[in-house]
Design an enzyme around this catalytic site. Structure first.
Site, PDB file in Angstrom:
ATOM      1  N   LYS A 113      33.918 -16.044 -65.387  1.00 45.59           N
ATOM      2  CA  LYS A 113      34.585 -17.353 -65.469  1.00 45.59           C
ATOM      3  C   LYS A 113      34.723 -17.783 -66.918  1.00 45.59           C
ATOM      4  O   LYS A 113      35.765 -18.278 -67.335  1.00 45.59           O
ATOM      5  CB  LYS A 113      33.769 -18.411 -64.725  1.00 45.59           C
ATOM      6  CG  LYS A 113      34.106 -18.480 -63.266  1.00 45.59           C
ATOM      7  CD  LYS A 113      33.414 -19.644 -62.613  1.00 45.59           C
ATOM      8  CE  LYS A 113      33.367 -19.451 -61.119  1.00 45.59           C
ATOM      9  NZ  LYS A 113      32.363 -20.245 -60.470  1.00 45.59           N
ATOM     10  N   LYS A 196      45.172  -9.079 -55.999  1.00 48.96           N
ATOM     11  CA  LYS A 196      44.508  -9.768 -54.889  1.00 48.96           C
ATOM     12  C   LYS A 196      45.122 -11.149 -54.721  1.00 48.96           C
ATOM     13  O   LYS A 196      45.399 -11.824 -55.717  1.00 48.96           O
ATOM     14  CB  LYS A 196      43.021  -9.871 -55.247  1.00 48.96           C
ATOM     15  CG  LYS A 196      42.180 -10.563 -54.216  1.00 48.96           C
ATOM     16  CD  LYS A 196      40.779 -10.822 -54.744  1.00 48.96           C
ATOM     17  CE  LYS A 196      40.359 -12.195 -54.290  1.00 48.96           C
ATOM     18  NZ  LYS A 196      39.035 -12.615 -54.588  1.00 48.96           N
ATOM     19  N   LYS A 199      44.649 -18.250 -55.357  1.00 48.85           N
ATOM     20  CA  LYS A 199      45.383 -19.451 -55.791  1.00 48.85           C
ATOM     21  C   LYS A 199      45.538 -19.475 -57.308  1.00 48.85           C
ATOM     22  O   LYS A 199      46.444 -20.106 -57.827  1.00 48.85           O
ATOM     23  CB  LYS A 199      44.729 -20.733 -55.278  1.00 48.85           C
ATOM     24  CG  LYS A 199      43.317 -20.930 -55.737  1.00 48.85           C
ATOM     25  CD  LYS A 199      42.773 -22.229 -55.184  1.00 48.85           C
ATOM     26  CE  LYS A 199      41.279 -22.336 -55.394  1.00 48.85           C
ATOM     27  NZ  LYS A 199      40.465 -21.477 -54.535  1.00 48.85           N
TER      28      LYS A 199
HETATM   29  P1  ADP Z   1      40.748 -17.877 -54.671  1.00 46.19           P
HETATM   30  O1  ADP Z   1      40.689 -16.465 -55.236  1.00 46.19           O
HETATM   31  O2  ADP Z   1      42.083 -18.199 -54.103  1.00 46.19           O
HETATM   32  O3  ADP Z   1      40.262 -18.916 -55.675  1.00 46.19           O
HETATM   33  P2  ADP Z   1      38.217 -18.384 -53.426  1.00 46.19           P
HETATM   34  O4  ADP Z   1      37.492 -17.707 -54.549  1.00 46.19           O
HETATM   35  O5  ADP Z   1      38.188 -19.875 -53.331  1.00 46.19           O
HETATM   36  O6  ADP Z   1      39.738 -17.902 -53.464  1.00 46.19           O
HETATM   37  O7  ADP Z   1      37.738 -17.708 -52.087  1.00 46.19           O
HETATM   38  C1  ADP Z   1      37.240 -18.349 -50.930  1.00 46.19           C
HETATM   39  C2  ADP Z   1      36.882 -17.278 -49.917  1.00 46.19           C
HETATM   40  O8  ADP Z   1      38.037 -16.504 -49.557  1.00 46.19           O
HETATM   41  C3  ADP Z   1      35.856 -16.269 -50.447  1.00 46.19           C
HETATM   42  O9  ADP Z   1      34.971 -15.941 -49.381  1.00 46.19           O
HETATM   43  C4  ADP Z   1      36.685 -15.051 -50.832  1.00 46.19           C
HETATM   44  O10 ADP Z   1      35.941 -13.830 -50.736  1.00 46.19           O
HETATM   45  C5  ADP Z   1      37.819 -15.111 -49.823  1.00 46.19           C
HETATM   46  N1  ADP Z   1      39.075 -14.575 -50.368  1.00 46.19           N
HETATM   47  C6  ADP Z   1      39.760 -15.068 -51.421  1.00 46.19           C
HETATM   48  N2  ADP Z   1      40.870 -14.346 -51.654  1.00 46.19           N
HETATM   49  C7  ADP Z   1      40.886 -13.336 -50.729  1.00 46.19           C
HETATM   50  C8  ADP Z   1      41.791 -12.271 -50.459  1.00 46.19           C
HETATM   51  N3  ADP Z   1      42.893 -12.071 -51.155  1.00 46.19           N
HETATM   52  N4  ADP Z   1      41.514 -11.454 -49.418  1.00 46.19           N
HETATM   53  C9  ADP Z   1      40.387 -11.641 -48.657  1.00 46.19           C
HETATM   54  N5  ADP Z   1      39.500 -12.637 -48.872  1.00 46.19           N
HETATM   55  C10 ADP Z   1      39.739 -13.482 -49.893  1.00 46.19           C
END
Ligand code: ADP
Length: 327
Positions: A113, A196, A199
């Site tokens: 981060k 991947k 957001k």
């Molecule tokens: P982002 O990458 O959009 O910020 P978060 O880190 O808030 O997403 O992730 C929230 C949950 O969703 C976590 O448990 C994460 O492992 C899962 N997650 C996020 N992106 C994916 C993805 N592309 N495929 C599968 N699981 C995901």
């Protein structure tokens, strides 16, 4: 419902997308076997949104609606907002006293981060470093037995286990060491640009997107770069549209992949069919989330009932903690 407890949560830092939906579907399956506490971690969101706090409250309600729309039953699962259960903050403070600084500095997600957000010394807050301690408090305050996590979260859970062990050694057994539940079958959903879905990358299809937006996004998605014409042989492994098709049409995708490889189907057809598949998946979800968001009183009631159940257990844990620490 079993006696074992599970804690899980997501940050209200924006709308949820198809990647997040994979996780929610796992939670929805677990709700039949475990006592589940599904938190919306608004205090965690402050580590990045501390200067835009007005966004957090509305986003938290949307996440709650997404949880329920994705299949979590608010009468079975305790769905609540973290800041509504103050015990998380008290336990965070107490755990911070027994967590060595070195443990936190070593956490890989902290280093990432710091680099990704290009934070300098001035903007790395005490809260960002302490993020995993707050997460440990979220889990331990429910004396959770297990936590469903993505592989990226494993170091945090390991830290929670170490903190629990340290606390138990110092003050006596209060916390079970929570086990990780890594679901290998949970697909990592690719985003529209092939990275991947996230957001942070502007490559996501959101649960809040309407049918036309889904069509537009799929139309702009990254496809196999060597397939220019329909008759060119495609490589489905290199095409986001084909990858998403495999996830959301696990039986039918094989024929479409074969036709793609043989050059008897083009990207236009792939995109049109994927749009239909995604909209069929999202339609009931969109209807349910619309219904929930247009009835603020019901959503508020679900969140209040969830927080009340969570608070009952959390305050029981805090009594044990205070007693163990002679406070
Ligand atoms: P982002 O990458 O959009 O910020 P978060 O880190 O808030 O997403 O992730 C929230 C949950 O969703 C976590 O448990 C994460 O492992 C899962 N997650 C996020 N992106 C994916 C993805 N592309 N495929 C599968 N699981 C995901």
């Amino acid at each position: 419902m079993g006696e074992k407890r599970i804690l899980s949560g997501m940050q209200p830092t924006g709308s949820l997308h198809l990647g997040n939906l994979e996780v929610l579907r796992t939670w929805a399956r677990l709700q039949h076997e475990y006592q589940m506490y599904c938190c919306i971690v608004d205090w965690h969101a402050l580590t990045t949104l501390y200067d835009r706090t007005e966004q957090i409250g509305p986003a938290a309600r949307e996440v709650a609606a997404d949880y329920i729309a994705a299949g979590l039953d608010p009468n079975r699962v305790s769905i609540f907002i973290q800041s509504h259960v103050k015990e998380h903050a008290e336990l965070h403070l107490l755990l911070s006293m027994v967590t060595p600084l070195g443990w936190l500095e070593r956490v890989p997600t902290f280093k990432e981060k710091r680099e990704n957000l290009q934070l300098n010394e001035e903007s790395v807050s005490y809260g960002l470093l302490g993020y995993p301690v707050l997460q440990a408090a979220d889990i331990l305050v429910y004396r959770a037995h297990a936590v469903p996590v993505g592989k990226d979260q494993l170091p945090h859970l390991e830290l929670t286990r170490e903190i629990a062990r340290r606390f138990n050694n110092l003050y006596g057994e209060v916390f079970p060491e929570p086990q990780s539940m890594v679901n290998e079958a949970t697909a990592v959903i690719p985003g529209l640009d092939g990275r991947k879905m996230s957001k942070s990358y502007n490559n996501a299809i959101y649960l809040s997107d309407d049918a036309d937006t889904v069509a537009r996004k799929v139309n702009d998605a990254f496809t196999c770069p060597t397939k220019i014409r329909k008759t060119d042989p495609g490589i489905p492994e290199n095409c986001v549209v084909c990858q998403l098709r495999r996830v959301y049409d696990p039986v039918g995708y094989q024929t479409s992949w074969e036709e793609d490889r043989q050059g008897v189907r083009g990207c236009v057809q792939n995109k049109r069919e994927l749009t239909d598949i995604l909209n069929a998946l999202l339609d009931p979800l969109r209807a349910r989330r619309r219904e929930l968001l247009s009835d603020p009183e019901s959503l508020t009631r679900y969140l209040a009932e969830g927080a009340e159940r969570a608070r009952a257990l959390a305050s029981e844990t805090m009594q044990m903690v205070r007693k163990a620490m002679h406070l």
